[in-house]
Design a protein around this motif. Structure first.
Motif, PDB file in Angstrom:
ATOM      1  N   GLN A  10       1.064 -32.065 -55.827  1.00  0.00           N
ATOM      2  CA  GLN A  10       1.676 -30.980 -54.663  1.00  0.00           C
ATOM      3  C   GLN A  10       1.835 -29.838 -55.594  1.00  0.00           C
ATOM      4  O   GLN A  10       2.294 -29.659 -56.541  1.00  0.00           O
ATOM      5  N   VAL A  11       0.918 -28.696 -55.101  1.00  0.00           N
ATOM      6  CA  VAL A  11       1.121 -27.411 -55.519  1.00  0.00           C
ATOM      7  C   VAL A  11       2.609 -26.838 -55.597  1.00  0.00           C
ATOM      8  O   VAL A  11       3.216 -26.752 -54.537  1.00  0.00           O
ATOM      9  N   THR A  12       3.121 -26.529 -56.767  1.00  0.00           N
ATOM     10  CA  THR A  12       4.512 -25.942 -56.891  1.00  0.00           C
ATOM     11  C   THR A  12       4.415 -24.421 -56.815  1.00  0.00           C
ATOM     12  O   THR A  12       5.441 -23.832 -56.661  1.00  0.00           O
ATOM     13  N   GLU A  13       3.205 -23.797 -56.975  1.00  0.00           N
ATOM     14  CA  GLU A  13       3.240 -22.176 -57.046  1.00  0.00           C
ATOM     15  C   GLU A  13       1.599 -21.925 -56.724  1.00  0.00           C
ATOM     16  O   GLU A  13       0.848 -22.591 -56.998  1.00  0.00           O
ATOM     17  N   THR A  95       1.904 -14.913 -59.740  1.00  0.00           N
ATOM     18  CA  THR A  95       2.220 -16.233 -59.106  1.00  0.00           C
ATOM     19  C   THR A  95       3.592 -16.147 -58.158  1.00  0.00           C
ATOM     20  O   THR A  95       4.206 -14.990 -58.348  1.00  0.00           O
ATOM     21  N   ILE A  96       3.407 -17.000 -57.423  1.00  0.00           N
ATOM     22  CA  ILE A  96       4.600 -17.025 -56.236  1.00  0.00           C
ATOM     23  C   ILE A  96       4.883 -18.382 -55.990  1.00  0.00           C
ATOM     24  O   ILE A  96       4.052 -19.097 -55.968  1.00  0.00           O
ATOM     25  N   SER A  97       6.123 -18.799 -56.117  1.00  0.00           N
ATOM     26  CA  SER A  97       6.358 -20.218 -55.686  1.00  0.00           C
ATOM     27  C   SER A  97       5.980 -20.603 -54.631  1.00  0.00           C
ATOM     28  O   SER A  97       5.792 -19.802 -53.605  1.00  0.00           O
ATOM     29  N   ASN A 176      -5.041 -23.626 -56.655  1.00  0.00           N
ATOM     30  CA  ASN A 176      -3.701 -22.836 -56.033  1.00  0.00           C
ATOM     31  C   ASN A 176      -3.916 -21.230 -56.038  1.00  0.00           C
ATOM     32  O   ASN A 176      -3.004 -20.671 -55.923  1.00  0.00           O
ATOM     33  N   VAL A 177      -5.370 -20.822 -55.926  1.00  0.00           N
ATOM     34  CA  VAL A 177      -5.440 -19.438 -56.078  1.00  0.00           C
ATOM     35  C   VAL A 177      -5.730 -18.568 -54.635  1.00  0.00           C
ATOM     36  O   VAL A 177      -6.625 -19.311 -53.958  1.00  0.00           O
TER      37      VAL A 177
END
Length: 317
Positions: A10-13, A95-97, A176-177
């Motif tokens: 799971q992506v966290t950020e 980046t953002i959580s 996650n981009v």
């Protein structure tokens, strides 16, 4: 939708790409958007203070205008600071959580829906003032204004609950981009490795319901206003009556025009870069233009601002 496997993480950020395509001119764009953001804050704060401190403007129309200005300040603050941070980041993104991304999406959707309903409430106010002026005091009392404003904020707050809940049920396995300058639905759904059909359908139905409900109130209100104006024999009185709602009608046209285009469109018409431009228009440009439109088209607001500035200049002397 990305293919799902057993070995997913799971992506966290997320990484916000922002306007990476203008990397060479990033400081120019940073300066431009910073000036627009500060100008927006100054304009809307000035309207809130002028209306709040001037007893001549203690009327329902200006009560709703202060709510609109407050909303515009929050609206831009949700997205612009993060976008500005992206311009000065060495990678052209920021980046953002995961939690921060969903929170930004929730607040942005909440404020956007609230503005739709608030503009509808303002249209109702103009309808009563022009079409049934003798009952204006009873139909648009201060108690009614407070309840209408509270209902706009409440319904706006409830609007994104189901869409955000469905977003939390999606898996993000990577990449996650996010190819946008804030966490919007479309770029996030493009990164999900789950079936997003239900989420897309829900988003479309919720957006359509908000837009149709609020725009129907506005359309009916202005339909009645036009009908009333056509039966006013005096051209001067007709012009005076129309001038009281010209600013609001202009704001409505700009705001709803961009929203209908952005959220109720076919996938064929979708273009990431073009969507960014449209997003900049309704999330940054429109909040900056609205105070100008209201102040330039409204003699009372211009007069109050002029008196306030004159008083400050006199006090300095």
């Amino acid at each position: 939708m990305q293919p799902h496997t057993q070995n997913w993480t799971q992506v966290t950020e997320f990484v916000m790409v922002g306007f990476a395509e203008v990397y060479e001119e990033r400081f120019l764009f940073f300066t431009l958007f910073l000036i627009m953001y500060l100008f927006t804050l100054a304009e809307n704060t000035a309207i809130i203070l002028v209306v709040g401190l001037n007893h001549r403007l203690q009327r329902p129309m200006y009560f709703f205008l202060t709510h609109l200005s407050c909303l515009e300040i929050c609206y831009t603050t949700v997205t612009v600071p993060k976008m500005l941070a992206g311009f000065v980041d060495v990678n052209g993104g920021k980046t953002i959580s995961y939690a921060g991304c969903l929170s930004q999406l929730f607040i942005f959707t909440f404020l956007g829906a609230t503005e739709c309903f608030l503009l509808a409430a303002m249209a109702y106010d103009r309808y009563v003032a022009i079409c049934i002026p003798l009952r204006y005091g009873s139909l648009v009392s201060w108690g009614t204004c407070i309840r209408l404003a509270a209902a706009c904020w409440l319904v706006g707050f409830l609007t994104p609950i189901l869409p955000i809940y469905l977003m939390t049920q999606l898996r993000f396995c990577g990449p996650n981009v996010v190819d946008h300058f804030f966490c919007d639905d479309s770029p996030l759904l493009a990164l999900s490795c789950s079936d997003v059909t239900l989420k897309e359908t829900t988003d479309f139905m919720v957006s359509l319901a908000v837009l149709l409900a609020s725009s129907t109130v506005i359309a009916v209100s202005y339909g009645c206003i036009v009908w009333t104006l056509l039966h006013i024999r005096s051209a001067a009185e007709r012009q005076k009556a129309f001038s009281t709602c010209a600013a609001h009608l202009t704001v409505v046209g700009i705001f709803y025009g961009t929203l209908f285009f952005m959220y109720v469109r076919t996938k064929v018409a979708s273009s990431i870069n073009f969507n960014k431009v449209v997003s900049v228009f309704y999330s940054i440009v429109t909040p900056m233009l609205n105070p100008l439109i209201y102040s330039l088209r409204n003699k009372e607001v211009k007069g109050a601002l002029g008196r306030a500035l004159s008083l400050k200049s006199w006090e300095r002397k």
